[in-house]
Scaffold this active site. Structure first.
Site, short mmCIF file in Angstrom:
data_model
loop_
_atom_site.label_atom_id
_atom_site.label_comp_id
_atom_site.label_asym_id
_atom_site.label_seq_id
_atom_site.Cartn_x
_atom_site.Cartn_y
_atom_site.Cartn_z
N SER A 270 0.92 -0.92 0.08
CA SER A 270 -0.50 -0.10 -0.10
C SER A 270 0.68 1.15 0.02
O SER A 270 -0.01 2.48 -0.28
CB SER A 270 -0.91 -0.46 1.48
OG SER A 270 -0.12 0.74 2.71
N LYS B 219 -6.79 3.93 8.89
CA LYS B 219 -6.07 5.20 8.05
C LYS B 219 -6.56 6.05 8.14
O LYS B 219 -5.69 7.25 7.86
CB LYS B 219 -5.77 3.57 6.87
CG LYS B 219 -4.96 3.57 6.72
CD LYS B 219 -4.44 2.90 5.05
CE LYS B 219 -3.52 1.27 4.96
NZ LYS B 219 -3.41 0.90 3.53
CA CA Z 1 0.87 3.55 3.06
#
Ligand code: CA
Ligand code: CA
Ligand code: CA
Ligand code: CA
Ligand code: CA
Ligand code: CA
Ligand code: CA
Ligand code: CA
Ligand code: CA
Ligand code: CA
Ligand code: CA
Ligand code: CA
Lengths: 198, 198, 198, 198, 198, 198
Positions: free
Chosen positions: C95, C138
């Site tokens: 990611s 996140k």
């Molecule tokens: Ca990231």
């Protein structure tokens, strides 16, 4: 399966006999040359010992280039890649040694491999052929694949003698002690179609 | 997901069929060239066997450069990078072989890949295509992704015959034995937009 | 913590969003150039997949040098080092891909990164942006760090829609499909102070 | 133990503070140059993260050669070896970062390190100093070793505030955010005895 | 066992004291030079830390070539091989450091090693000697092998003081802090028979 | 089995005695030279310690080239490959050291190895021969293979004295301390048939 290779007018494809966890099987050794600097690479999900067989086979050929009528400079001008198909199956052990060596000699000489022949045997650096295990299972696999001739070490003859004769019908055995005998049996003197000039 | 690639006017992106722990899935093989010295690199959280497929694919192309109308000198002037997206998923096995080879041939020839086609099959050094497992799950995944044509080994036809016909509607199957057949089906003769001069 | 980087007049420092065993977190990607031969090195206690992201990012840039208005010769004249601080924490996963790529493009172009922006997304060799996991965690981490804008894959929009609106207040989302969109949002057209001549 | 190093008229030897399984400890970073080609080697039974700190430190120096008044060509003419004594103890973690960087700057500039000073802190590629753990144990170890001044990240000040004042008597703390501050405190402007001409 | 080495008119063979799972033991460090490019190789079933000692020893010598009256160009013209016999026994730890360094200095200077002397101690990159463990067991092993003089770190003197005096009869101890002291004690000023011209 | 090698008119094939999990056994060391750059490679499913023996043997020979009347330039013009057949059996330990060294000296000098002789012993870098274990089992294996003479370290004589005399009939023992004695016993002064000009 074997038919894929049967009609092989290409050099370097040889049938071996393997002993796997699910019994005997045939396997194919393929090898090709590409312009390069003499690097040997090996694929096919092979274990350490089987990779060593490839190294041994190539070293033997380099060391016996004169007898094999090979120009030693070709070893520095080409890379050699040996592959054993069916990547899903891990493969190991020394018994593909003579198959690998036959494959490489066919490749370097562009000589045709005999049809319907298979082989199993360990090779040494000096070109001796050593006996291997799993002979009975390998013979059964060879028959299923319509193999007609089999090359193995003379010390494996005793394993053949313990097999019921019925299983051996239609099979011719070549018992050998040295790689030179393997090559004499397995390779024809005919070049493959479109033989490469090395 | 597939739509991302559907409109692909770039070379080297090919759809494969994979068999993962959670069932069948489609995967994409991407490849690019950069100025270099012939180094092959591979990313995408791949296992040993899948990495070997990439090596095999490139070796096959080098060895058949003439047939593929490729100038052999390009292999020394470019690095090749193959990537399989979705790095969180470990990937392995030989079944992406024909997908990788198609990707690389598209890349080197800058030929467009056919739309809505996917494939699965092991490749050998000599360009033979071998059967692979998980066919039923792969077919279901292909349908979910609106794939229209599928390439696989002729020995996998028996796996297709065991699948309920309803699942196969709208799918065309191409059964092949050699890589040349894969390429004939999968690659168009049209160059990609802004095709690179290699 | 973030304030250390907030005033960043240097190129190559970009804020990412990570999903760790203790929840979401922000992380920073740093990169620098040094005179060299094009070697890429990576530090920060990274796992295999995260290292692959760095390779992908650099390959993408090399392959799209023209579009990015970069002189291809710089790749051979500099070494690139990417670091992800907080070495005590092992880091892995795909990611950080878009964060790494943004960092490298900022570095090579010496363009300033936008303030108060963070991002998360996998990158492919062709510059596509793929969705990633852990979006809710996140987002919470981004808020704690006073992030104002977030870039992610358009396929992650559904994850945002499942989050209570209260948590999203003050955040602007940029949903993207291609790396070019990431760069258009994340990089200003202003050069950093004391921009290097490459 | 520390006395061995106290009188250090040589460049490159710096005292760090470590947090081990048996509590805090001081450690020494040693570095030397030998004629070579810019190879960095590291010994002392170090783990992956601590080795990365050495790489980071050297990269930072190369990237900031101008500010440090270093001729960039020296990085190609010498090999750097960093050693952390007491090989029987495995060592890892990022907290030796500023100690390693101070050691290398002392080495390259041949500037004397201040006496009776120790330090602990992670370093980033951009020269930021990050907070580290085990501060209380490290302080106790520093006192036992008659350290007088300690450098650490300003974010570690809160850890110091939680320590009973009695333990802190006789210690001066330098809280820093950037490597430039570390170097300003730790390195004197005096050259070491018999300073090498690089 | 020791007698094999007692009459050693060759350079580079030095007796060390080791602490193994079955108690103390003596060990021998052998080293030889061969024409080469400065490669260091190490054999004898050694662990990571003991291999690092070999690297440290060689680095120290290179860095102090002038003091040791060695022409720095020899490091590029010869390969160095260090071996610790008795390959069946795994060996590790830093305590052979001073033995290795003595061996290499004997080798490079071709100076004879003193008879009936043994040593144990860790070495640092700057030539400091650090204390090691297992002193009592090592002393007993030295006595069994008819060693007469022993070199160790001055910080190990306290370990000697805890040993019953009877065990120490006939042994002379040299307590040192720096490698220069080790070399002064262990190496004679006499060249070995048939000393090589380097 | 041994007969394969008995008639060995080739250089470099020597019989060793090994101690395996299933008792004593004989093994063969083969070695060959091929045009190259001095690379040593080793095959035969060998462990770390046995591989180190090969390195030791070659280093010893290089270091004693003059005494062995070898032109040192040959080490740079040939690659050496050592193989220990029977790849299915993992092999390790230092006891093949003298066998490997004898094999290599035979190879480099093209001198014939004595018939019906076997050996076991560790070698050191300086050419000392060290005692090894499993002597009784090795003797029994040697007898089964019709070996007539055995070379071992003089410190192994006590192991022979503990063996029932009946087992020793027909065997001649050579107890040695140095490699030079091994070579004096094991190698004839006769060149092999078709000796190579190196
Ligand atoms: Ca990231
Ligand atoms: Ca099959
Ligand atoms: Ca099969
Ligand atoms: Ca076989
Ligand atoms: Ca997927
Ligand atoms: Ca596939
Ligand atoms: Ca954090
Ligand atoms: Ca300590
Ligand atoms: Ca011993
Ligand atoms: Ca020792
Ligand atoms: Ca045997
Ligand atoms: Ca042996």
């Amino acid at each position: 399966e074997r038919n894929k290779y049967e009609n092989n007018d290409v050099a370097g494809v040889v049938t071996g006999l393997a002993w796997t966890q699910v019994g005997g099987d045939i396997l194919f050794i393929e090898s090709i040359l590409s312009k390069g600097k003499g690097v040997l690479s090996v694929t096919g999900n092979l274990g350490k010992v089987m990779k060593e067989s490839a190294t041994l086979a190539l070293e033997y050929i380099k060391s016996n280039a004169a007898e094999l009528k090979l120009d030693p400079s070709i070893f520095e001008k080409y890379n050699v890649h040996i592959h054993v198909p069916e990547g899903a199956t891990p493969k190991d052990g020394p018994s593909a040694g003579i198959t690998m060596l036959t494959s490489l000699v066919s490749l370097f000489t562009q000589r045709k491999v005999k049809k319907s022949i298979a082989m199993t045997g360990e090779i040494t650096l000096r070109g001796k052929v050593l006996p291997v295990g799993g002979i009975k299972e390998k013979i059964l696999a060879a028959k299923r694949a319509h193999i007609k001739e089999i090359i193995m070490c003379s010390e494996n003859e005793r394993d053949i003698k313990e097999i019921n004769e019925d299983y051996l019908k239609g099979l011719t055995f070549h018992y050998v002690n040295d790689m030179s005998e393997v090559l004499a049996v397995a390779l024809t003197n005919e070049k493959v179609k479109n033989a490469k000039e090395l």
